[in-house]
Design a protein around this motif. Structure first.
Motif, short mmCIF file in Angstrom:
data_model
loop_
_atom_site.label_atom_id
_atom_site.label_comp_id
_atom_site.label_asym_id
_atom_site.label_seq_id
_atom_site.Cartn_x
_atom_site.Cartn_y
_atom_site.Cartn_z
N SER A 91 4.37 -8.95 5.36
CA SER A 91 4.56 -9.24 6.79
C SER A 91 3.47 -10.14 7.36
CB SER A 91 4.61 -7.94 7.59
OG SER A 91 5.83 -7.29 7.35
N ASP A 274 11.42 -1.99 9.17
CA ASP A 274 10.72 -2.14 7.89
C ASP A 274 10.23 -0.79 7.36
OD1 ASP A 274 9.27 -3.76 5.84
OD2 ASP A 274 7.51 -2.96 6.85
N HIS A 278 11.23 0.97 3.86
CA HIS A 278 10.29 1.29 2.79
C HIS A 278 10.57 2.68 2.23
CE1 HIS A 278 7.47 -2.03 2.41
NE2 HIS A 278 7.41 -2.16 3.72
N HIS A 318 11.18 -10.87 6.64
CA HIS A 318 11.66 -10.69 5.27
C HIS A 318 12.65 -9.54 5.34
CE1 HIS A 318 9.23 -7.09 5.30
NE2 HIS A 318 8.24 -7.83 5.78
N HIS A 372 9.55 -5.01 -0.41
CA HIS A 372 10.31 -6.07 0.25
C HIS A 372 11.20 -6.79 -0.75
CE1 HIS A 372 6.86 -6.45 3.43
NE2 HIS A 372 7.46 -5.28 3.44
#
Ligand SMILES: [Zn+2]
Length: 405
Positions: A91, A274, A278, A318, A372
């Motif tokens: 990031s 995000d 994860h 992303h 990612h």
């Protein structure tokens, strides 16, 4: 005659011709929007959007058709996201590429691969008289918001990054809280004290903010439950604390606080997408994407009041988790399993990783990684200059396009 007509129609370019026919000068005037919103869904690739919209459609009892706010924007493009040293960006490198238009190494924030500071668009806009708002659903000194004001070869240098907040002079910060609240060495001086000594009011929660905004012109707004503490790391169960300021409310506060007299730039990150990805938590990811969409909707309401002066760009840094709508060679979705588990666990996903994986298998949602992924990310835009964001671009192109270059 034809040249003069075109120039007059365009209203932006003055073309002067000298006697012998050579072009003497081309003068470009201001083309950027007065009010600029940049939304970054952290980890929000096309697949996150697809899973969320499929779930929303299922909730409405149909196959497809339900849309997030930003997927209804007229302009759609795609941006490559690789960093200076990897196909798969983190990031801070992606945030730096978007903010400053410069590729850098993973882990680097606001500096190039040699460690030299690079200039975020927020500083360019500040110099042009814009008021600046930096908003995130995760801590304000985390990688994505940090890329818009900070410079550090280590994205984990939270205390140093926080000290760049007052140096920026930006007017409005809102987020979950401040990482390394008491500094890396357990300093007795908190980050909030440090910010307050330099002219910022650090407020916690809605009531504190409502009072502070009457008298302060520079504010760092944090969630009330993170007062006097390290921010609670994002709760990947997706369970929301009582009284939490939503991302949509933060955007509304930002608009109200900055006002419309002067131009403004607001960067808003949906960071929880995000963090849910994860942990491969499907419904928390969906809920975080919907909360992000709700925040964009606030900007869109503003756009409708100021359509000739506003630009909204929505993208991602992303994608995360490699989520897929479909798994186990089956051709349908098992969203009912997700909802059943959610209800059984009191509106949270507090399953251990193995049980969570079993739930995803039942729901026929695939996940490939806890990290990612490197595919290009979507770009949605509406308003002044939005047409520049169509087609295939690179994440380093976004700054120039927003600045009207
Ligand atoms: Zn991440």
């Amino acid at each position: 005659m034809r040249t003069r007509t075109i120039a007059a129609l365009a209203g932006m370019i003055t073309m002067l011709f000298c006697a012998n026919g050579c072009t003497a000068s081309t003068e470009k005037t201001e083309t950027k929007a007065k009010y600029i919103f940049l939304f970054i869904g952290d980890g929000m690739g096309n697949s996150q959007v697809a899973v969320t919209e499929a779930y929303m459609s299922w909730k409405e009892g149909r196959l497809g058709g339900a849309q997030l706010s930003f997927t209804q924007f007229p302009v759609f493009g795609t941006a490559t996201s690789y960093s200076a040293n990897s196909n798969i960006t983190d990031s801070s490198a992606a945030g730096t590429a978007i903010a400053a238009g410069v590729k850098t190494n993973n882990g680097y924030l606001g500096v190039d691969p040699e460690g030299n500071p690079v200039k975020s668009m927020s500083y360019d806009l500040k110099e042009d008289g814009y008021s600046i708002g930096i908003i995130s659903s995760v801590p304000i000194n985390h990688a994505t918001p940090g890329s818009f004001y900070g410079h550090n070869k280590d994205r984990g240098g939270y205390y140093a990054i926080t000290q760049e907040i007052p140096a920026s002079g930006f007017e409005f910060f809102a987020s979950a809280g401040i990482l390394h609240y008491f500094g890396p060495d357990g300093n007795s001086e908190s980050s909030a004290d440090l910010l307050e000594q330099q002219g910022y009011d650090v407020c916690f929660g809605k009531a504190d903010f409502e009072q502070s905004r009457q008298t302060n012109d520079k504010i760092v707004l944090c969630q009330e439950y993170n007062k006097d503490t390290e921010p609670v790391n994002y709760d990947s169960t997706g369970n929301k604390p009582e009284g939490e300021i939503t991302l949509a409310e933060m955007v509304q506060y930002g608009i109200d606080f900055l006002g419309t007299e002067e131009p403004f730039f607001i960067m808003c990150e949906g960071g929880e997408i995000d963090w849910a990805c994860h942990s491969n938590k499907t419904l928390p990811m969906i809920n975080a994407t919907i909360a992000f969409s709700d925040a964009v909707a606030v900007a869109y309401e503003f756009y409708k009041q100021h359509p000739d002066e506003t630009l909204i760009v929505v993208t991602a840094d992303h994608a995360t988790g490699g989520v897929a709508l479909g798994a186990r060679s089956r051709y349908h979705s098992g969203f009912a399993e997700l909802d059943k588990s959610w209800a059984e666990n009191n509106n949270s996903n507090n399953l251990d990783p193995i049980s969570n994986r079993e739930l995803n298998e039942k729901a026929l949602i695939g996940w490939t990684t806890g990290g990612h992924t490197g595919e290009p990310v979507p770009v949605y835009a509406v308003g002044v200059g939005s047409e520049k964001f169509s087609g295939r671009i690179d994440n380093t192109d976004i700054k120039g396009k927003i600045l009207g270059e």
